[in-house]
Motif scaffolding. Structure first.
Motif, mmCIF file in Angstrom:
data_model
loop_
_atom_site.group_PDB
_atom_site.id
_atom_site.type_symbol
_atom_site.label_atom_id
_atom_site.label_comp_id
_atom_site.label_asym_id
_atom_site.label_seq_id
_atom_site.Cartn_x
_atom_site.Cartn_y
_atom_site.Cartn_z
ATOM 1 N N TRP A 170 0.839 -1.209 0.000
ATOM 2 C CA TRP A 170 0.000 0.000 0.000
ATOM 3 C C TRP A 170 0.871 1.256 0.000
ATOM 4 C CZ3 TRP A 170 -3.352 -2.549 -1.964
ATOM 5 C CH2 TRP A 170 -4.552 -3.000 -1.480
ATOM 6 N N VAL A 221 0.568 3.929 -3.295
ATOM 7 C CA VAL A 221 -0.415 4.995 -3.175
ATOM 8 C C VAL A 221 -0.046 6.258 -3.950
ATOM 9 C CG1 VAL A 221 0.517 6.051 -1.053
ATOM 10 C CG2 VAL A 221 -1.960 6.083 -1.506
ATOM 11 N N LEU A 240 -7.603 0.592 0.016
ATOM 12 C CA LEU A 240 -6.593 1.641 -0.170
ATOM 13 C C LEU A 240 -7.276 2.800 -0.874
ATOM 14 C CD1 LEU A 240 -3.603 2.610 -0.028
ATOM 15 C CD2 LEU A 240 -3.341 1.728 -2.357
ATOM 16 N N VAL A 269 -5.228 7.250 4.289
ATOM 17 C CA VAL A 269 -4.169 7.758 3.407
ATOM 18 C C VAL A 269 -4.151 9.266 3.581
ATOM 19 C CG1 VAL A 269 -3.514 8.149 1.005
ATOM 20 C CG2 VAL A 269 -4.344 5.899 1.713
#
Lengths: 422, 93
Positions: free
Chosen positions: A96, A100, A366, A391
């Motif tokens: 992840w 990202v 995500l 995030v």
């Protein structure tokens, strides 16, 4: 592939939603991991399942072609399971973090499925689908992952009925709401914004207790709890809005709304809109913040219907005037229609799915990295397993701090036995 | 009426368990759809659609108040099947 060959390949115009996601200045990578217990399957076994279940889906073969001015979808050939399914030995957290802020390279359909070994979040391995948001929205990821399990359930009949076409007055009201100025999350301490990702498991008893708030009501959905918890987390971390950079500007969260109806439940792509909802950061008390969020979110279905019925068709019509229109709208969005956060709750229907006999124990989302001064939150549920992913594009490690603050909000609701009266 | 209520309940219970992804034993008349069974808006919509197909009555409408438990839904279905006028969608979002 030479230019002459490309010219023979049908090229499809991007939808308005695809194009907005392409040119919004963000990396645009999203993901969904299914965590299973049991022995990790051989990569070739996963490739065979992917070939079997996804080869017939045209969207999975599409490549973004930007060679001839403007972007188009093309299908130069079938996707190659060897290239698209890989082992990621580092682990899910590392995958992840590495994905990202790095758009997938061009030339291939912009998605990858990773076989992730190693115990994580209560399981023994994970299958993690990563894609460019321009190609697939979050609902598409869930649809695809559900088709990979041993006995895929029939598509849910849950898709909303086709919306009634809203009136122009409602459209004008929504347009004003959409274009109202909002502010970003402050960078504290000041400095350069960095991407960070954090995943937290939520205790099932805590979530169960939390969703019984406010006491005496119908209870709270996972989405309502998440939005209210984010408001509380921002207040805990940054204080009341009057202490923020732009004290008079509201703080909004973006709530994605699936626009699929019963006739296109499993459609892949971006069949989604985003409704901005004010975050009650300045409301005192977690239960009162939850009430405020419930009231605001109650308006979302009708507002999403305005997007689908009036605003999207109008935007498509205007866009035909020229590609500069989309860029103008997107640029304006960057500056005025700012949403400090984005919040998504994902519930995996059913709880007994397996992959080659291995039991699904959890899903981990995500959400996309947005512009500096923002944070995205995804809360995923499989049965009794609740997993939060944050995030952030704030100070380094702010994702972890915000995730912990959200977990604290859930704990506060769970411990609240005598909430304030409505 | 009592017999019909029993029939509705027998069919509604496994339907709620499937739609909300919960064990059937947790679906009891006083269980609240959202607070106790964790229903979200998609679950509610699916329940409405499936109820139409299963019971031949439309639960969708405008009134989103007054019904919050599985038992309330069963009562509503029975009343709709008996032809009670002016009844609309039972559950909040």
């Amino acid at each position: 592939m030479g230019k002459s060959a490309l010219l023979k390949i049908p090229r499809t115009r991007l939808s308005y939603a695809d194009e907005m996601l392409l040119i919004n200045g963000c990396p645009g990578v999203i993901g969904l991991a299914a965590v299973f217990s049991g022995e990790r399957p051989a990569p070739d076994r996963v490739r065979a399942r992917v070939a079997e279940r996804w080869s017939g889906l045209e969207r999975m073969h599409q490549v973004l072609d930007r060679t001839t001015g403007g972007a188009r979808w093309t299908v130069p050939g079938p996707f190659d399971p060897e290239a698209h399914v890989a082992v990621e030995p580092a682990g899910l957290d590392e995958l992840w973090a590495a994905s990202v802020d790095r758009p997938l390279p061009g030339g291939l359909p912009p998605w990858r499925l990773y076989v992730v070994p190693g115990a994580a979040y209560g399981g023994d391995f994970a299958l993690a689908l990563v894609a460019q948001h321009t190609l697939l929205d979050g609902r598409s990821l869930a649809t695809l992952m559900r088709t990979l399990v041993d006995e895929p359930a029939a598509a849910r009949a849950a898709a909303r009925p086709a919306p009634v076409r809203p009136g122009l007055r409602a459209a004008g009201r929504e347009l004003r709401t959409m274009t109202a100025v909002g502010q970003s999350v402050p960078l504290r301490p000041p400095g350069e914004a960095r991407a960070s990702v954090a995943v937290r498991e939520l205790d099932v008893d805590t979530v169960r207790s939390a969703r019984r708030q406010p006491a005496g009501g119908r209870g709270a959905t996972l989405n309502e709890l998440l939005v209210a918890a984010v408001a509380g987390a921002l207040r805990a971390r940054y204080g009341p809005v009057r202490d923020w950079r732009a004290r008079d500007e509201p703080v909004y969260t973006a709530v994605p709304c699936d626009l699929r109806t019963r006739t296109n439940t499993t459609e892949l792509g971006n069949t989604v809109t985003v409704v901005r909802v004010p975050l009650p950061v300045d409301v005192d008390g977690p239960v009162d913040r939850l009430r405020a969020c419930q009231a605001a979110l109650a308006t979302v279905p009708d507002r999403a219907a305005v997007h689908a019925g009036v605003l999207f068709p109008a935007a498509e019509a205007v866009r035909r005037t020229g590609p500069w229109v989309t860029r103008l709208l997107t640029g304006r969005g960057r500056h005025t229609c700012f949403a400090a956060t984005a919040t998504t709750a994902l519930k995996w229907p059913g709880a007994a799915d397996t992959f080659d006999g291995r039991r699904l124990v959890r899903t981990v989302g995500l959400p996309p990295l947005q512009r500096p001064g923002t944070a995205s939150f995804a809360l995923a549920q499989v049965g009794d397993a609740f997993t939060l992913t944050v995030v952030s594009h704030l100070r380094p490690d702010d994702a972890g701090r915000l995730a912990d603050a959200v977990v604290t909000e859930f704990g506060t609701w769970a411990r609240t036995t005598t909430p304030s009266a409505p | 009426m009592e017999a019909e209520h029993g029939d509705v309940w027998e069919a509604l219970r496994p339907l709620c368990a499937r739609v909300m992804s919960v064990p059937a034993e947790t679906v009891v008349p006083h269980a609240r759809l959202v607070a106790d069974l964790g229903a979200d808006s998609l679950d509610i919509t699916e329940l409405e659609v499936a109820s139409e197909e299963m019971f031949g009555v439309s639960l969708r409408g405008t009134d989103k108040s007054g019904v919050s438990t599985v038992g309330d839904v069963a009562d509503l279905i029975v009343r709709l099947r008996a032809g009670a006028p002016g009844l609309h969608s039972p559950v909040g979002r």
